[in-house]
Design a protein around this motif. Structure first.
Motif, PDB file in Angstrom:
ATOM      1  N   SER A  61       0.858  -1.186   0.000  1.00  0.00           N
ATOM      2  CA  SER A  61       0.000   0.000   0.000  1.00  0.00           C
ATOM      3  C   SER A  61       0.885   1.223   0.000  1.00  0.00           C
ATOM      4  O   SER A  61       1.999   1.192   0.536  1.00  0.00           O
ATOM      5  CB  SER A  61      -0.939   0.016   1.213  1.00  0.00           C
ATOM      6  OG  SER A  61      -0.203   0.179   2.414  1.00  0.00           O
ATOM      7  N   PHE A  62       0.418   2.298  -0.614  1.00  0.00           N
ATOM      8  CA  PHE A  62       1.191   3.528  -0.635  1.00  0.00           C
ATOM      9  C   PHE A  62       0.268   4.698  -0.916  1.00  0.00           C
ATOM     10  O   PHE A  62      -0.819   4.547  -1.486  1.00  0.00           O
ATOM     11  CB  PHE A  62       2.301   3.464  -1.686  1.00  0.00           C
ATOM     12  CG  PHE A  62       1.815   3.471  -3.113  1.00  0.00           C
ATOM     13  CD1 PHE A  62       1.832   4.632  -3.869  1.00  0.00           C
ATOM     14  CD2 PHE A  62       1.327   2.313  -3.704  1.00  0.00           C
ATOM     15  CE1 PHE A  62       1.379   4.640  -5.182  1.00  0.00           C
ATOM     16  CE2 PHE A  62       0.870   2.306  -5.009  1.00  0.00           C
ATOM     17  CZ  PHE A  62       0.898   3.482  -5.761  1.00  0.00           C
ATOM     18  N   GLY A  63       0.726   5.883  -0.499  1.00  0.00           N
ATOM     19  CA  GLY A  63      -0.025   7.090  -0.772  1.00  0.00           C
ATOM     20  C   GLY A  63      -1.416   7.067  -0.171  1.00  0.00           C
ATOM     21  O   GLY A  63      -1.671   6.484   0.886  1.00  0.00           O
ATOM     22  N   ASP A  64      -2.355   7.708  -0.850  1.00  0.00           N
ATOM     23  CA  ASP A  64      -3.726   7.807  -0.386  1.00  0.00           C
ATOM     24  C   ASP A  64      -4.525   6.584  -0.841  1.00  0.00           C
ATOM     25  O   ASP A  64      -5.437   6.673  -1.663  1.00  0.00           O
ATOM     26  CB  ASP A  64      -4.360   9.102  -0.923  1.00  0.00           C
ATOM     27  CG  ASP A  64      -5.781   9.316  -0.430  1.00  0.00           C
ATOM     28  OD1 ASP A  64      -6.156   8.662   0.560  1.00  0.00           O
ATOM     29  OD2 ASP A  64      -6.510  10.113  -1.043  1.00  0.00           O
ATOM     30  N   GLY A  65      -4.183   5.439  -0.289  1.00  0.00           N
ATOM     31  CA  GLY A  65      -4.847   4.207  -0.683  1.00  0.00           C
ATOM     32  C   GLY A  65      -6.321   4.169  -0.313  1.00  0.00           C
ATOM     33  O   GLY A  65      -7.101   3.428  -0.916  1.00  0.00           O
ATOM     34  N   PHE A  66      -6.725   4.965   0.678  1.00  0.00           N
ATOM     35  CA  PHE A  66      -8.122   4.980   1.103  1.00  0.00           C
ATOM     36  C   PHE A  66      -8.943   6.032   0.341  1.00  0.00           C
ATOM     37  O   PHE A  66     -10.111   6.246   0.654  1.00  0.00           O
ATOM     38  CB  PHE A  66      -8.206   5.248   2.603  1.00  0.00           C
ATOM     39  CG  PHE A  66      -7.755   4.084   3.443  1.00  0.00           C
ATOM     40  CD1 PHE A  66      -8.667   3.166   3.932  1.00  0.00           C
ATOM     41  CD2 PHE A  66      -6.418   3.882   3.726  1.00  0.00           C
ATOM     42  CE1 PHE A  66      -8.255   2.090   4.697  1.00  0.00           C
ATOM     43  CE2 PHE A  66      -5.992   2.811   4.495  1.00  0.00           C
ATOM     44  CZ  PHE A  66      -6.919   1.903   4.978  1.00  0.00           C
ATOM     45  N   ALA A  67      -8.331   6.686  -0.621  1.00  0.00           N
ATOM     46  CA  ALA A  67      -9.026   7.664  -1.475  1.00  0.00           C
ATOM     47  C   ALA A  67      -9.709   8.754  -0.661  1.00  0.00           C
ATOM     48  O   ALA A  67     -10.872   9.104  -0.891  1.00  0.00           O
ATOM     49  CB  ALA A  67     -10.029   6.957  -2.390  1.00  0.00           C
ATOM     50  N   ARG A  68      -8.984   9.339   0.287  1.00  0.00           N
ATOM     51  CA  ARG A  68      -9.542  10.405   1.125  1.00  0.00           C
ATOM     52  C   ARG A  68      -9.413  11.776   0.463  1.00  0.00           C
ATOM     53  O   ARG A  68     -10.058  12.730   0.891  1.00  0.00           O
ATOM     54  CB  ARG A  68      -8.842  10.409   2.484  1.00  0.00           C
ATOM     55  CG  ARG A  68      -9.088   9.127   3.301  1.00  0.00           C
ATOM     56  CD  ARG A  68      -8.539   9.256   4.700  1.00  0.00           C
ATOM     57  NE  ARG A  68      -8.877   8.097   5.527  1.00  0.00           N
ATOM     58  CZ  ARG A  68      -7.998   7.191   5.938  1.00  0.00           C
ATOM     59  NH1 ARG A  68      -6.736   7.301   5.589  1.00  0.00           N
ATOM     60  NH2 ARG A  68      -8.383   6.178   6.692  1.00  0.00           N
ATOM     61  N   THR A  69      -8.564  11.892  -0.542  1.00  0.00           N
ATOM     62  CA  THR A  69      -8.412  13.157  -1.251  1.00  0.00           C
ATOM     63  C   THR A  69      -9.718  13.537  -1.942  1.00  0.00           C
ATOM     64  O   THR A  69     -10.382  12.691  -2.551  1.00  0.00           O
ATOM     65  CB  THR A  69      -7.292  13.049  -2.298  1.00  0.00           C
ATOM     66  OG1 THR A  69      -6.083  12.653  -1.648  1.00  0.00           O
ATOM     67  CG2 THR A  69      -7.064  14.381  -3.001  1.00  0.00           C
ATOM     68  N   GLU A  70     -10.090  14.802  -1.845  1.00  0.00           N
ATOM     69  CA  GLU A  70     -11.336  15.254  -2.452  1.00  0.00           C
ATOM     70  C   GLU A  70     -11.332  14.976  -3.954  1.00  0.00           C
ATOM     71  O   GLU A  70     -10.389  15.306  -4.662  1.00  0.00           O
ATOM     72  CB  GLU A  70     -11.527  16.749  -2.205  1.00  0.00           C
ATOM     73  CG  GLU A  70     -12.863  17.274  -2.719  1.00  0.00           C
ATOM     74  CD  GLU A  70     -13.076  18.740  -2.417  1.00  0.00           C
ATOM     75  OE1 GLU A  70     -14.083  19.297  -2.873  1.00  0.00           O
ATOM     76  OE2 GLU A  70     -12.201  19.332  -1.725  1.00  0.00           O
TER      77      GLU A  70
END
Length: 876
Positions: free
Chosen positions: A354-363
């Motif tokens: 996993s890396f970065g915004d794996g949970f897709a929290r970015t708008e």
């Protein structure tokens, strides 16, 4: 200013990886005007905590970090068994619990963290998983239990995170039955979303672990035996009692900030008004971007350091902090930019990354997802609103895209996101990494640094260009810790060497000095038939995700072994493990072989009946076969039994092998047909079915120059002419299409088959791993001329040998699904739920479309490729 031999005194409290990296970075800088004293409470020099599992299974392994010569430097002093318990910032002194005192000009707190424990009855009888002494105690305990009991000991690990699963895997490798207890709904909840966690749980269960999730433990139960309390199990909050002979608690870590807390209490009681340390709400010593604390001349790095409200127990940020601080103390202006939480590992043979915004929290973030939870495969790429910029990713079961994607984090992808999902059969698009792309996140090494080293940047002794992986690691530190970047590191090194005109090593990976072609020949000549034999004879270590599938392929090519045989299933590519292609909703496709596209009405009726019975979506493929979609894992044996009983066999749409032979109707019906393309196509498909190769390959036979079978777009293409067959080789479609080239023209049936036999075996013996025939011929010195020389002219005298190898394959061929149906042990793999074999996945949703059904998708998609907003609603 006080000094040691005229040098500034730097005292480091702690002896973990962060302390080691800081000492290494500081001591090696010029001018060397400092003296560094490292105080560690352990009896060991700093060691690699990431590799603790190795010490669990092999108590004699050396985990020492870096070059031991560091601790023999004149300006470095290492004090072991030195636990600091008091800090005096006024006199700039620290005091140890044995009465020693050390003055400092700069103090670095690198005290790391402790294993968190549970305030439960019986907790004093548990083990933790944090230090060498901890894992040695677990090893000794399992050994003693094995000697005492007339069965395997049961070791329960509380905690389903990284360390918990490593502890369970280690105990299993020592001969215990591993049980994992986790209060969360899915494993590795910090790194994985629910889809990935469910896939992870399936794979972990297949390794033999028993997983209890969603309920928290309440008590460690014991009983008195000969005056000693012996562990009997774990009592859960729902009243369930899980038997166990040993319990390991691995629920996370807590920052070792007690030195700072004690200092704060001391100055508060003294009422001096001195500045106190900032302590985070969940612990940890607060630092700024320079790694400075609120107390003058005191700094903090690693797991104890709280930056912007977070403490992170990963090696990459600890190393980054150490480097920043070393530069700060030498007058530099470096700053810590935040935490890189990228993770890649292999647990019990299960790939996870996993890396970065794996949970897709970015708008506005979009997700590209391929999920097959029953089979334990999940791949997700998170991109920006316009689907161009890479924001993060999560991979379980097949983490191969991580290597290519991780350096592109925060950049615009050179291809559409779905092209990077290997589960969809995608091949990573070629593209050159920019110099500032981080290749090794553990040590913050970018692509430009690697290029400089390979080109001879002068930073290494002798100023010679680096030409091997070991030297590159030593020069740049890249790949020296977690190792996940090594494949990409090797690829970039070799690319730069070729640009510079240097000779590139053909070593397959760090476990094999041999190339795939060399290993193929070595295994053939040595007559080896098992994975352990090959590793013992030609490899070293336990293998990796590069060499394991290669070995499985080599053995299959030479022995026609079943992909699910013991010792090989774990090394296979994902689809081979259950002999089916995974689909986006967690179901599978069923593709029976239809040689040459010819099928009787009776067999069409069987396919229709099966599709209706199991409610499968049906479609004609581009290879003249019928694909049936939507089969659940537990349905695969039932479906295949009906198909096998009706005379069908596996079409091997899942394997690195012959996919199909596409034919036109040829001279049997077509007025333009020159020769019987259907008969030739059927003969070729039945001859080469099941033939494993470095990559999938396809064939086509056209009955005339009108080319209705598109033979020149195939790895092997045959076109009928008035003079006989024309044989074309090395064609393929895909992301990098290639037109097949003429190998021989005007040949008869027998000669055609002989040349194809030779061509395929020559390719299988000499191609690199995962190399299509087109790319193999491009890399082959002499290209098509070399192939023609070997196959047609027999210039190497290998013709008879290659033909004999093909005859051996034909003689040993066995349909994989027929063999699986006859083996109860293999059939055990086909269960959606390991603990409830009769149940199926209740979460599959479908919508009607053109008289059939397909998986429901988020309404916001407008397409079925899996891109959508995280909270979008589903079709109904």
């Amino acid at each position: 200013m006080s000094a040691v031999n005229g040098s500034r005194r730097i005292v480091v409290v702690g002896g973990g990886p962060a302390a080691h990296r800081f000492t290494e970075a500081m001591a090696g800088r010029e001018p060397s005007n400092v003296h560094i004293t490292v105080l560690t409470e352990e009896a060991h020099v700093p060691y690699d905590r990431v590799a603790l599992t190795k010490a669990l299974t092999n108590t004699g392994v050396d985990l020492t970090l870096g070059d031991p010569a560091l601790w023999a430097r004149e300006n470095v002093t290492l004090e072991t068994n030195a636990r600091v318990n008091t800090l005096d910032s006024v006199n700039q002194m620290v005091h140890t619990n044995d009465g020693r005192s050390f003055g400092y000009d700069e103090l670095v707190l690198a005290t790391g963290s402790n294993a968190a424990t549970l305030p439960l009855p019986g907790n004093e009888h548990t083990h933790v998983y944090r230090t060498l002494e901890d894992v040695w105690a677990i090893n000794a305990g399992i050994e003693a239990l094995t000697a005492q009991l007339a069965r395997k000991p049961v070791v329960a690990t509380i905690g389903g995170g990284l360390l918990g699963l490593e502890a369970a895997a280690g105990s299993q490798s020592l001969g215990a039955d591993a049980v994992v207890i986790d209060g969360g709904k899915w494993l590795m909840g910090t790194q994985l979303d629910e889809g990935a966690g469910q896939a992870m749980g399936r794979l972990i269960a297949q390794t033999g672990f028993t997983v209890h999730g969603g309920v928290f433990p309440q008590e460690i139960t014991t009983e008195a035996v000969d005056g000693t309390e012996k562990v009997t199990g774990v009592l859960m909050a729902d009243g369930n009692h899980i038997p166990a002979d040993m319990v390991i608690v691995s629920i996370g870590v807590r920052p070792r900030d007690e030195l700072a807390r004690n200092y704060n209490q001391m100055i508060e009681e003294a009422g001096t008004g001195a500045t106190s340390f900032g302590i985070g709400p969940r612990g940890g010593i607060e630092i700024d971007a320079r790694c400075a604390t609120a107390v003058p001349h005191v700094w903090a790095i690693g797991e104890v350091a709280n930056f912007e409200g977070m403490c992170v127990g990963l090696v990459a940020p600890a190393n980054a902090m150490a480097e920043v601080l070393a530069e700060q103390l030498q007058g530099g202006s470096a700053e810590f930019g935040g935490f890189d939480t990228a993770t890649k590992l292999k647990l019990s043979g299960v790939d996870v990354a996993s890396f970065g915004d794996g949970f897709a929290r970015t708008e506005g973030a979009l997700e590209v997802v391929y999920a097959d939870a029953p089979r334990g495969l999940y791949q997700k790429i998170v991109v920006s609103r316009d689907a161009k910029v890479l924001l993060g990713g999560i991979f379980v079961g097949d983490a191969s895209p991580y290597q290519s994607l991780r350096p592109l984090l925060g950049r615009e992808l050179p291809a559409e996101p779905g092209a990077y999902l290997s589960a969809l059969g995608g091949e990573v698009p070629d593209g050159e990494l920019p110099d500032d792309a981080v290749l090794c996140s553990c040590n913050n090494v970018n692509a430009g640094t690697i290029r400089d080293a390979v080109g001879g940047c002068g930073s290494c002794e002798g100023q010679e260009p680096v030409t091997n992986l070991s030297a590159l690691k030593g020069c740049t530190r890249a790949g020296t810790q977690c190792g996940s970047c090594v494949p990409m590191l090797k690829k970039l090194m070799e690319t730069e060497m070729l640009k510079n005109g240097a000779v590139v090593s053909a070593a397959m990976c760090e476990h094999f000095e041999l190339s795939r072609a060399q290993l193929f020949e070595a295994v053939r000549l040595a007559g080896l038939t098992t994975y352990p034999e090959i590793m013992q004879r030609f490899g070293r270590g336990a293998g990796c995700d590069i060499c394991k599938p290669v070995i499985a392929s080599v053995l299959a090519s030479q022995t026609s072994g079943h992909p699910m045989e013991a010792g090989l299933a774990g090394a296979q590519d994902t689809n081979d493990r259950v002999m089916a292609n995974m689909q986006k909703d967690g179901t599978y496709s069923v593709v029976p072989r239809i040689p040459g596209g010819e099928i009787t009405p009776e067999k069409l009726g069987v396919i229709a009946a099966v599709a209706q019975k199991y409610n499968l979506y049906t479609k004609l493929t581009g290879g003249l076969r019928i694909d049936m979609f939507g089969a659940r894992l537990e349905q695969l044996p039932e479906i295949w039994k009906e198909l096998v009983d009706a005379g069908f066999e596996s079409g091997q749409a899942y394997g690195k092998s012959l996919r199909n032979v596409k034919t036109c109707v040829g001279s049997s019906w077509c007025r333009y047909g020159m020769l019987d393309s259907v008969a030739m196509g059927i003969e070729m498909e039945l001859r080469y079915r099941g033939l494993r190769a470095p990559h999938k390959f396809k064939m086509g036979v056209s009955g005339c120059a009108r080319e209705c079978a598109e033979a020149r777009a195939k790895d092997v293409g045959v076109i009928a002419t008035a003079e006989g067959w024309n044989l074309y080789v090395g064609g393929n479609g895909g992301a990098n299409p290639a037109h097949a080239q003429l190998l021989a023209g005007g040949i008869d049936d027998k000669t055609l088959i002989r040349y194809v036999d030779r061509y395929l075996m020559y390719y299988i013996r000499t191609a690199d791993k995962l190399q299509r025939t087109a790319r193999w011929m491009e890399d082959l010195e002499g290209g098509i001329d070399m192939v023609r020389s070997v196959v047609v002219e027999d210039s190497l005298g290998l013709g008879a040998e290659l033909e004999e190898a093909m005859e051996n394959h034909i003689g040993n061929y066995e349909d994989e699904w027929a063999a699986t149906l006859a083996d109860p042990e293999k059939l055990r793999r086909f269960r959606s739920f390991v603990n409830a074999p009769g149940l199926s996945d209740p979460d599959l949703e479908y919508v009607p479309e053109r008289g059939q059904h397909r998986p429901a998708a988020p309404v916001s998609l407008g397409a079925s490729i899996g891109i959508g907003a995280p909270n979008s609603t589903w079709e109904s």
